[in-house]
Design a protein around this motif. Structure first.
Motif, PDB file in Angstrom:
ATOM      1  N   SER A   5       0.836  -1.202   0.000  1.00 33.52           N
ATOM      2  CA  SER A   5       0.000   0.000   0.000  1.00 33.52           C
ATOM      3  C   SER A   5       0.871   1.253   0.000  1.00 33.52           C
ATOM      4  N   GLU A   6       0.271   2.375  -0.365  1.00 34.56           N
ATOM      5  CA  GLU A   6       0.973   3.661  -0.341  1.00 34.56           C
ATOM      6  C   GLU A   6       1.457   3.990   1.072  1.00 34.56           C
ATOM      7  N   LYS A  13       9.950   4.392   3.319  1.00 33.81           N
ATOM      8  CA  LYS A  13      10.775   5.536   2.925  1.00 33.81           C
ATOM      9  C   LYS A  13      11.168   6.390   4.124  1.00 33.81           C
ATOM     10  N   ALA A  14      10.300   6.462   5.122  1.00 32.45           N
ATOM     11  CA  ALA A  14      10.498   7.355   6.259  1.00 32.45           C
ATOM     12  C   ALA A  14      11.439   6.814   7.333  1.00 32.45           C
ATOM     13  N   VAL A  15      11.913   5.590   7.198  1.00 31.35           N
ATOM     14  CA  VAL A  15      12.795   5.020   8.211  1.00 31.35           C
ATOM     15  C   VAL A  15      14.016   5.924   8.383  1.00 31.35           C
ATOM     16  N   TYR A  54      14.158   0.517   0.822  1.00 36.44           N
ATOM     17  CA  TYR A  54      14.701   1.850   1.075  1.00 36.44           C
ATOM     18  C   TYR A  54      15.719   1.869   2.214  1.00 36.44           C
ATOM     19  N   CYS A  55      15.771   0.809   3.020  1.00 37.33           N
ATOM     20  CA  CYS A  55      16.693   0.781   4.151  1.00 37.33           C
ATOM     21  C   CYS A  55      17.062  -0.670   4.454  1.00 37.33           C
ATOM     22  N   PHE A  56      18.344  -0.969   4.340  1.00 40.31           N
ATOM     23  CA  PHE A  56      18.838  -2.327   4.563  1.00 40.31           C
ATOM     24  C   PHE A  56      20.288  -2.249   4.997  1.00 40.31           C
ATOM     25  N   LYS A  64      20.607   3.672   3.193  1.00 44.90           N
ATOM     26  CA  LYS A  64      19.309   4.308   2.963  1.00 44.90           C
ATOM     27  C   LYS A  64      19.285   4.702   1.491  1.00 44.90           C
ATOM     28  N   GLY A  65      18.365   4.142   0.733  1.00 45.35           N
ATOM     29  CA  GLY A  65      18.314   4.382  -0.699  1.00 45.35           C
ATOM     30  C   GLY A  65      17.078   5.141  -1.116  1.00 45.35           C
ATOM     31  N   SER A  66      17.130   5.647  -2.335  1.00 46.70           N
ATOM     32  CA  SER A  66      15.958   6.253  -2.955  1.00 46.70           C
ATOM     33  C   SER A  66      15.967   5.836  -4.419  1.00 46.70           C
ATOM     34  N   TYR A  67      14.802   5.816  -5.018  1.00 50.49           N
ATOM     35  CA  TYR A  67      14.648   5.320  -6.371  1.00 50.49           C
ATOM     36  C   TYR A  67      13.834   6.301  -7.195  1.00 50.49           C
ATOM     37  N   THR A  68      14.124   6.339  -8.497  1.00 53.37           N
ATOM     38  CA  THR A  68      13.306   7.109  -9.418  1.00 53.37           C
ATOM     39  C   THR A  68      12.779   6.169 -10.484  1.00 53.37           C
TER      40      THR A  68
END
Length: 85
Positions: A5-6, A13-15, A54-56, A64-68
């Motif tokens: 879910s969103e 993402k917020a971790v 996003y976090c591992f 901490k990662g981000s994706y596009t």
């Protein structure tokens, strides 16, 4: 098909890497994905195993990662880094 879910996605993402417990994160080195899967199946299997994409961890290092959606790939960024040296 993997359903997230969103709200779950936003929580992932917020971790905050400053407060997360390392022992609760998956070590990415332990993830194994079968070679014969489709791209979508590999993506879903990675998310299933990593639990939070996003976090591992990588060993003792928290990542901490981000994706596009249609951005530059990691391989392309790495090539740019190597060419700049």
């Amino acid at each position: 098909m993997l359903q997230i879910s969103e709200e779950e996605l936003e929580a992932m993402k917020a971790v905050d890497v400053r407060t997360v417990k390392p022992e609760e994160l998956v070590d990415i080195r332990e993830i194994k994905i079968a070679e014969g899967l489709s791209r979508q199946e590999r993506r879903e299997e990675f998310i299933r195993q990593v639990k939070n994409p996003y976090c591992f961890r990588v060993g003792n290092i928290i990542v901490k990662g981000s994706y596009t959606e249609n951005g530059v790939s990691l391989n392309e960024r790495f090539e740019e880094l190597l060419m700049s040296l």
